[in-house]
Enzyme design. Structure first.
Site, PDB file in Angstrom:
ATOM      1  N   THR A 127      -9.581 -43.892   2.258  1.00  0.00           N
ATOM      2  CA  THR A 127      -9.260 -42.907   1.224  1.00  0.00           C
ATOM      3  C   THR A 127     -10.446 -42.562   0.340  1.00  0.00           C
ATOM      4  O   THR A 127     -10.291 -41.816  -0.623  1.00  0.00           O
ATOM      5  CB  THR A 127      -8.133 -43.442   0.316  1.00  0.00           C
ATOM      6  OG1 THR A 127      -8.567 -44.667  -0.284  1.00  0.00           O
ATOM      7  CG2 THR A 127      -6.870 -43.690   1.100  1.00  0.00           C
ATOM      8  N   THR A 148     -11.741 -50.869   4.119  1.00  0.00           N
ATOM      9  CA  THR A 148     -12.367 -52.146   3.764  1.00  0.00           C
ATOM     10  C   THR A 148     -11.891 -53.338   4.588  1.00  0.00           C
ATOM     11  O   THR A 148     -12.616 -54.325   4.700  1.00  0.00           O
ATOM     12  CB  THR A 148     -12.124 -52.467   2.275  1.00  0.00           C
ATOM     13  OG1 THR A 148     -10.720 -52.536   2.013  1.00  0.00           O
ATOM     14  CG2 THR A 148     -12.759 -51.407   1.383  1.00  0.00           C
ATOM     15  N   ASP A 149     -10.699 -53.278   5.163  1.00  0.00           N
ATOM     16  CA  ASP A 149     -10.131 -54.478   5.780  1.00  0.00           C
ATOM     17  C   ASP A 149     -10.961 -55.028   6.932  1.00  0.00           C
ATOM     18  O   ASP A 149     -11.032 -56.244   7.124  1.00  0.00           O
ATOM     19  CB  ASP A 149      -8.701 -54.215   6.247  1.00  0.00           C
ATOM     20  CG  ASP A 149      -7.709 -54.184   5.096  1.00  0.00           C
ATOM     21  OD1 ASP A 149      -8.109 -54.497   3.959  1.00  0.00           O
ATOM     22  OD2 ASP A 149      -6.527 -53.858   5.327  1.00  0.00           O
ATOM     23  N   LYS A 198     -15.009 -59.840   3.447  1.00  0.00           N
ATOM     24  CA  LYS A 198     -14.000 -59.484   2.452  1.00  0.00           C
ATOM     25  C   LYS A 198     -13.250 -60.754   2.073  1.00  0.00           C
ATOM     26  O   LYS A 198     -12.636 -61.395   2.920  1.00  0.00           O
ATOM     27  CB  LYS A 198     -13.035 -58.432   3.016  1.00  0.00           C
ATOM     28  CG  LYS A 198     -12.032 -57.937   1.991  1.00  0.00           C
ATOM     29  CD  LYS A 198     -11.193 -56.775   2.524  1.00  0.00           C
ATOM     30  CE  LYS A 198     -10.237 -56.283   1.440  1.00  0.00           C
ATOM     31  NZ  LYS A 198      -9.454 -55.102   1.852  1.00  0.00           N
TER      32      LYS A 198
END
Length: 417
Positions: free
Chosen positions: A83, A157-158, A236
């Site tokens: 996004t 980001t995952d 992450k």
């Protein structure tokens, strides 16, 4: 067309906003409003006393003043999903993906380099595959061939750490940085980190002396500094924090300070800008497996049955697995599958010489991968199997290529210190 409404609850609370249409995942008993501040709020229908229609609103068209001409070498933006480049209409709640450079110039408050923007794919990051890593790598290479000073890859980001590692191995050398960037907070939230992360990523690709795959994301929960992490040494570490990405077993390669628009390089050890040399092929028949107490050996044996060519194991501690799965590990290796070992602890390094179990794994042919992160090892295994002969892969895995492993562990970097 959307309706602006006033919702009056049974307890007397009043809310005004735009009523959002239901989605396939919506609860039919919930009414959702987009408030003026950008947040969504939902109410159970049983709590609502009255809904008053205040009028209709239409989707606001995307508009921005034409960007002035900017001199210098171009930076390419390659969108893969997420996004970060979405525009939100706060009136209707609609989200509009945009690659308009005029719009980017407006929301970023200016650009320090001319921009070209292209869409590669539109995928949730969990839907990324080794095949898509290859597609992204080819598009990055095309951008450099067109004269890009650097390339920014917009990514969810995952699984960003996987793609960052894959690109690090794919590019032996490059004319500029490859900066992966995303957002933890979607752009319809006042606390979004999208704008600052993107501004920092553009600064990195335009100015940095290094030419590596890096992840550019918030270093802190505030907006004071953005960290630039090596693509092979980043992970992450939190589901929702803005500073979720952390360098593991090392420190960030650079930092960006937005108030001063300062890019500070923190090391003199890096790949310098140079010619374009890359290999964009990745093998899909690779598995990443986490050992756990009580693991059934059939789980490992099944990897052979489905044709896996390489397996990365996340072992315990120094890199161990339970006695019950040792025969399955040996069966994989005897069948020609490359099996490598990483550690679940992330910090520290694999050492198969300390305990008997480790030596047993070594004698079978398990390859210890020092302080390499599991996700990085998975990407390297995929890249190595696609670009080298099978007998060369063990040597490739244990040879540092993109700063993915180090000769010694620095105790001062444990826990990000």
């Amino acid at each position: 067309m959307y309706k602006k409404v006033r919702v009056v609850l049974e307890n007397g609370d009043v809310f005004e906003g735009v009523m959002l249409p239901p989605t396939q995942f919506s609860d039919s008993d919930i009414v959702v409003l987009k408030l003026k501040n950008g947040y969504n709020v939902g109410f159970k229908k049983g709590r609502i006393k009255e809904i008053v229609e205040l009028g209709e609103v239409q989707t606001a068209p995307l508009s921005a003043k034409p960007m002035p001409k900017i001199e210098g070498e171009k930076v390419w933006l390659l969108a893969t999903g997420g996004t970060i480049l979405s525009r939100v209409d706060y009136v209707t709640g609609g989200v509009y993906p945009t690659l308009s450079v005029d719009y980017l110039f407006e929301v970023l408050g200016g650009l320090e380099a001319p921009i070209e923007a292209e869409e590669v794919t539109a995928k949730f990051s969990e839907d990324m595959t080794p095949a898509l890593w290859g597609v992204i790598a080819e598009r990055v290479a095309e951008a450099f061939k067109k004269g890009a000073r650097g390339v920014v890859v917009l990514h969810g980001t995952d699984t960003m750490q996987y793609t960052a590692a894959a690109l690090a191995f794919a590019f032996k050398s490059a004319p500029g940085p490859i900066a992966l960037v995303g957002a933890q907070r979607s752009s319809d939230r006042p606390s979004t980190d999208a704008v600052l992360n993107l501004k920092a990523a553009i600064a990195v690709t335009a100015r940095a002396p290094f030419a590596e795959s890096v992840v550019v994301m918030h270093k802190t929960s505030g907006d004071t500094v953005v960290a630039v992490h090596r693509g092979t040494r980043v992970r992450k570490m939190h589901t929702s924090r803005r500073d979720t990405f952390q360098s593991i077993n090392t420190t960030p390669i650079a930092e960006y300070y937005p108030e001063k628009e300062l890019l500070q390089v923190l090391t003199d050890v890096y790949k310098e800008r140079g010619g374009l040399d890359y290999t964009a092929k990745f093998e899909e028949a690779v598995a990443l497996v986490k050992f756990y107490p009580g693991m059934h050996p059939r789980l490992l044996e099944a990897l052979l049955e489905v044709g896996m060519k390489g397996v990365v194991i996340e072992g315990t501690g120094f890199g161990h697995v339970g006695e019950g799965v040792l025969p399955a590990v040996k069966k994989l290796i005897d069948a020609g599958v490359i099996v490598a070992m990483t550690s679940q602890t992330l910090y520290g390094r694999v050492n198969l010489y300390v305990y008997r179990r480790g030596r047993e794994l070594l004698s079978m042919g398990v390859i210890p991968l020092e302080d390499m992160l599991p996700e990085t090892a998975y990407a390297k295994m995929s890249w190595a199997l696609a670009n080298f002969k099978r007998e060369e892969v063990p040597r490739v895995l244990t040879t540092p290529i993109a700063y993915e492993m180090s000769p010694r562990s620095d105790p001062l970097v444990f826990g990000g210190l």
